[in-house]
Scaffold this motif. Sequence first.
Motif, short mmCIF file in Angstrom:
data_model
loop_
_atom_site.label_atom_id
_atom_site.label_comp_id
_atom_site.label_asym_id
_atom_site.label_seq_id
_atom_site.Cartn_x
_atom_site.Cartn_y
_atom_site.Cartn_z
N ARG A 187 31.50 -25.55 6.98
CA ARG A 187 31.71 -24.17 6.55
C ARG A 187 31.61 -24.04 5.03
O ARG A 187 31.04 -23.08 4.53
N THR A 188 32.15 -25.02 4.31
CA THR A 188 32.07 -24.98 2.85
C THR A 188 30.62 -25.07 2.40
O THR A 188 30.18 -24.30 1.54
N ARG A 189 29.87 -26.00 2.97
CA ARG A 189 28.46 -26.13 2.59
C ARG A 189 27.67 -24.88 2.95
O ARG A 189 26.83 -24.42 2.19
N LEU A 190 27.96 -24.31 4.11
CA LEU A 190 27.28 -23.08 4.53
C LEU A 190 27.61 -21.95 3.56
O LEU A 190 26.73 -21.21 3.14
N GLY A 191 28.88 -21.83 3.19
CA GLY A 191 29.28 -20.80 2.23
C GLY A 191 28.58 -20.96 0.90
O GLY A 191 28.11 -19.98 0.31
N GLN A 227 38.09 -31.29 12.75
CA GLN A 227 38.50 -30.15 11.93
C GLN A 227 37.96 -30.31 10.50
O GLN A 227 37.44 -29.36 9.92
N ARG A 228 38.07 -31.50 9.94
CA ARG A 228 37.58 -31.73 8.57
C ARG A 228 36.06 -31.60 8.50
O ARG A 228 35.53 -31.05 7.54
#
Length: 188
Positions: free
Chosen positions: A83-87, A76-77
């Motif tokens: 997702r954070t890096r992609l965003g 999950q982490r």
Amino acid sequence: MGDGPPPDGERFARLYGDHFDAVLGYALRRTDRAEDAADVVAETFLVAWRRLRHVPDDPAARPWLYGTARRVLANQRRGDRRRTRLGERLRRDLALAVPDLSDAVVVHDAVDAAMAWLSGRDQEVLRLHLWERLESREIAEVLGLPVTVVRPRLSRARARLRDLLGNEPPPVGHLPVMTQVPHAKEER
């Protein structure tokens, strides 16, 4: 029935009933949001169902479930970090690909405000030139006037608009201050 192990459904129900609270507590203490903890518990028991034949009997079942929950949390982490890096990457890419139109909007609003101070005739010739992107001969055709009348009219209208706006566009985020209520002048 005989002394054999209970059917899978019964065994899983007992495992779930005996250890749900413990696994939920484990997940709640390691996540920031209750929704994330619920996801960890659900995924942990899904793994337990799929690998039920590998789940040890009590008392070793709880540590096995904790180990599974630990791996679910790690996944999950990792997913959250991806997702954070992609965003972040998408925000950077979008900043390069999509221009910031806020300056143009401010300038457009300033032009609209200044246009209100011009005569209807000046406004029309400027709109045809600036917004419709027509040249003097095309404006003449639209207005039904000779080009020799339209060219100086356009030149004077542009000069009046420049006087109202100044030679430079207004600073970003600021509109020119008008001390009077704008109104269109009568046709000349």
